[in-house]
Design a protein around this motif. Structure first.
Motif, PDB file in Angstrom:
ATOM      1  N   TYR A 176      16.270  47.136 -11.788  1.00 46.58           N
ATOM      2  CA  TYR A 176      17.802  46.108 -10.571  1.00 46.58           C
ATOM      3  C   TYR A 176      18.102  46.958 -10.107  1.00 46.58           C
ATOM      4  O   TYR A 176      17.626  48.245  -9.466  1.00 46.58           O
ATOM      5  N   ARG A 233      18.974  41.358 -11.107  1.00 43.61           N
ATOM      6  CA  ARG A 233      17.735  42.351 -11.071  1.00 43.61           C
ATOM      7  C   ARG A 233      16.559  41.226  -9.804  1.00 43.61           C
ATOM      8  O   ARG A 233      16.755  40.884  -8.782  1.00 43.61           O
ATOM      9  N   ASP A 266      23.318  44.150 -15.831  1.00 39.48           N
ATOM     10  CA  ASP A 266      23.444  42.142 -14.510  1.00 39.48           C
ATOM     11  C   ASP A 266      25.036  42.078 -15.004  1.00 39.48           C
ATOM     12  O   ASP A 266      25.432  41.209 -14.577  1.00 39.48           O
TER      13      ASP A 266
END
Ligand code: ADP
Length: 496
Positions: free
Chosen positions: A379, A370, A351
Motif C-alpha cells: 500500500y 494499493r 484501503d
C-alpha cells in the motif's frame, strides 16, 4: 514462444546457517512433527517460502507437560546459572543477526535493515534479563508482632504460556521469554502463524546456548486449538499476550476460570501531538519514524497526528514532502524504506479506511492507493488531512502506512481529543515548552509518552498500556517482576 517465467528465488536461500530453518515445533528440547502443515508466505511476493507442522492441541499439551516438568528443576537453579545461560543465548543471537533478520524479512516483509535492528533490539532483552536475574530481591519488613521478623521473597510464577504477533517476530518473543526464564519460569510459546520461523530459530539458538530441555517450548499451529489448552491447563499459571484487544479479551476471559495471571500488550491509538512551539521539522521526521516503521504495523505507531492550528500548515507541508519520498518495495531490495503489509486482507482493510476518510471529505495529500504492481501486499505511503475525529481512520488502529493529520485549537482541546479513545498505549508530544512537557505528559491517559521522541521502547524501560491497551509492563526491572510472585514470610518466637 515465450521463455517460461523464472520462479522467484526463495529468500531463505540467503541463510548462511541452514540449521536455523526449522519447520517443526520445539517441545521438551526436541523437534516435534504434526499431522497437518501450514504455509508461510513472503508478503512481498506472495511466494510460499516454507511449510510448518501444526502440532495442534496435542502438541500444546505435550509442551505444557514438558514445561511443567522442567520447572521443577529450573526454578531451583541459581540466578547466576540462569544469567549464564541467557548470556550464551544472547551471544548466539548476536552472532546470527544476519540469518535471523533474513527470516524476519522473508516471513513478514520489513526492510532488511529494520529487521537487523529488530534482532539487535530483541537480543537486548535477553542481555538485560540475564543481568536482571541477579537482581531479584526480597525485603525485610517491620512487624507488629512481638518477637517476630518478617520478610518477602520473590519466586517464579510457574509455567507461563505466551502468544505473540507477527509484527516483531523476534523481539516480541525475547521480550517475554527472556525475563520469564530469568525469573525461573518455564515457557510455552505460540508464535503467530504468519511468522513461526523466527521463533523456531530462536528456539534452536536457545538449545545451542544450553537452555535445558523443556524450559523453552515453541508450539506452532492453529490458535483456536492451541489457545484453550494453554489457558485451560492447571499447570499454566500465567498467560502473556501481545496482539489485538479483541483476542486479548478472549484470552482474559479464558484465563479467568483458572484465575491465571495475565500480562497483555494490546492495541493502541497513539496521538502524535505537535504544539505551536514545536520544532516542526523534527516533528515531521518524528511522525515519519513513528508511522512508517514496519509499514505502520506497530501498536505504538502514530495513529492520529494532532497539530495545533498555528503549525498545522507547515507540518502538513513538511510531511507531504517526506511521505512522497518514501520508497516502498521488497525488504531485500536496496534503498527500500517501507515493506509490504502482512497480507492482502491487511491491504484491503487499510484501503477501506482511507476510502472512508476520503468519502467523508478528508484530503489525500500523498499515496492513497494499493500498489498491486509491486507483486505483493503493498500500500502506498499515504498522508491524509482532515475529515474529522470521528472517522474510522481516527477511531481504529490503522496498522498501515497512513499518516492522518487533525487540527486543534489549544492545549485543553488537544488533551481532550487525545484521550478520547478506549486505548492508552503510547502518546507523543512535540513541544519546546518545559511547562507543557509536564502538563501534557501528566494529562495524557497513556502508559508511555514520548516527548520530542518518536520511539520509546528499550530493554531497560517499562513498555505497556492503560485502559483497553493492556495490563502489565514489559522491559526493565518491571518486565522481570511481572513473572514473579511476591511471598511474605513471618517468623515468630525469635526472642524467647
Ligand atoms: P493480528 O490480527 O494482528 O494477527 P491477533 O490478535 O489476531 O492479531 O493475533 C495475535 C496472536 O494471537 C497470534 O499469535 C494469533 O495466532 C493469536 N490468536 C488469534 N486468535 C486467538 C485465539 N482465539 N486464541 C489464542 N490465540 C489467538
Amino acid at each position: 514462444m515465450n521463455a517460461p517465467e523464472r520462479a522467484p528465488v526463495n529468500p531463505l536461500e540467503r541463510l548462511k546457517d541452514k540449521g536455523l530453518l526449522k519447520t517443526q515445533s520445539f517441545i521438551g528440547g526436541g523437534w516435534a512433527a504434526g499431522g497437518a502443515r501450514f504455509a508461510v508466505a513472503n508478503p512481498a511476493t506472495r511466494q510460499v517460502i516454507a511449510e510448518v507442522d501444526d502440532v495442534g492441541a496435542a502438541g500444546a499439551k505435550a509442551a505444557v507437560a514438558a514445561a511443567h516438568q522442567a520447572f521443577q528443576t529450573w526454578r531451583k537453579t541459581s540466578p547466576f546459572e540462569r544469567a549464564k545461560v541467557l548470556k550464551a543465548w544472547h551471544a548466539l543471537i548476536m552472532e546470527n543477526v544476519h540469518d535471523l533478520a533474513v527470516l524476519v524479512t522473508a516471513e513478514m516483509g520489513k526492510p532488511f535493515r529494520e529487521a537487523q535492528g529488530e534482532v539487535v533490539y530483541g537480543a537486548g532483552f535477553v542481555d538485560w534479563s540475564a543481568e536482571e536475574a541477579k537482581r531479584i530481591h526480597g525485603e525485610t519488613l517491620p512487624t507488629p508482632f512481638p518477637g517476630s521478623r518478617g520478610w518477602t521473597i520473590r519466586q517464579p510464577v510457574g509455567v507461563v504460556a505466551c502468544i505473540t504477533p507477527w509484527n516483531f517476530p523476534m523481539a516480541m518473543v525475547t521480550r517475554k521469554c527472556a525475563p520469564a526464564l530469568a525469573a525461573g519460569c518455564t515457557m510455552v510459546l505460540k508464535p503467530a502463524p504468519e511468522t513461526p520461523l523466527s521463533a523456531l530459530a530462536l528456539a534452536e539458538l536457545a538449545k545451542r546456548a544450553g537452555v535445558p530441555d523443556g524450559v523453552f517450548n515453541v508450539v506452532c499451529g492453529e490458535a483456536e486449538a492451541i489457545g484453550p489448552v494453554l489457558t485451560g491447563s492447571d499447570e499454566v499459571r500465567m498467560i502473556g499476550f501481545t496482539g489485538s484487544t479483541e483476542v486479548g479479551k478472549i484470552l482474559m476471559r479464558q484465563a479467568a476460570d483458572g484465575v491465571k495471571r495475565v500480562a497483555l500488550e494490546l492495541g493502541g491509538n497513539a496521538p502524535f501531538i505537535v504544539m505551536d512551539d514545536a520544532d516542526v521539522e523534527a516533528a515531521a521526521a518524528g511522525v515519519v519514524a513513528s508511522k512508517f516503521r514496519v509499514s505502520g504495523q506497530t501498536c505504538v505507531s502514530a495513529n492520529r497526528v494532532i497539530a495545533q492550528e498555528k503549525v498545522a500548515d507547515r507540518l502538513v507541508e513538511a510531511l507531504a514532502e517526506k511521505v512522497k519520498a518514501l520508497k516502498p518495495g521488497d525488504g531485500f531490495a536496496e534503498g527500500v524504506d517501507i515493506g509490504p503489509l502482512i497480507h492482502d486482507e491487511a491491504v484491503a482493510r487499510v484501503d477501506a479506511l482511507v476510502r472512508g476518510a476520503k468519502d467523508a471529505g478528508a484530503k489525500i495529500l500523498a499515496g492513497g492507493r494499493r500498489l498491486d504492481d509491486l507483486g505483493g501486499a503493498f500500500y502506498a505511503p499515504t498522508l491524509v488531512e482532515g475529515g474529522g475525529y470521528d472517522l474510522d481512520l481516527a477511531c481504529f488502529e490503522i496498522f498501515g502506512p497512513v499518516a492522518s493529520v487533525y487540527r486543534a485549537r489549544d492545549e485543553a482541546e488537544i488533551i481532550a481529543r487525545a484521550n478520547d479513545t478506549p486505548y492508552g498505549l503510547a502518546a507523543y508530544v512535540y513541544t519546546q515548552d518545559i511547562g507543557r512537557v509536564h502538563r501534557l505528559s501528566e494529562a495524557l491517559d497513556f502508559g508511555m509518552v514520548g516527548v520530542n521522541a518518536p520511539m520509546v521502547g528499550s530493554p531497560s524501560t517499562p513498555f505497556g498500556g492503560v485502559k483497553q491497551s493492556g495490563i502489565g509492563r514489559e522491559g526493565g526491572k518491571w518486565g522481570v517482576e511481572e513473572f514473579t510472585e511476591l511471598k511474605y514470610v513471618l517468623l515468630g518466637g525469635v526472642e524467647g
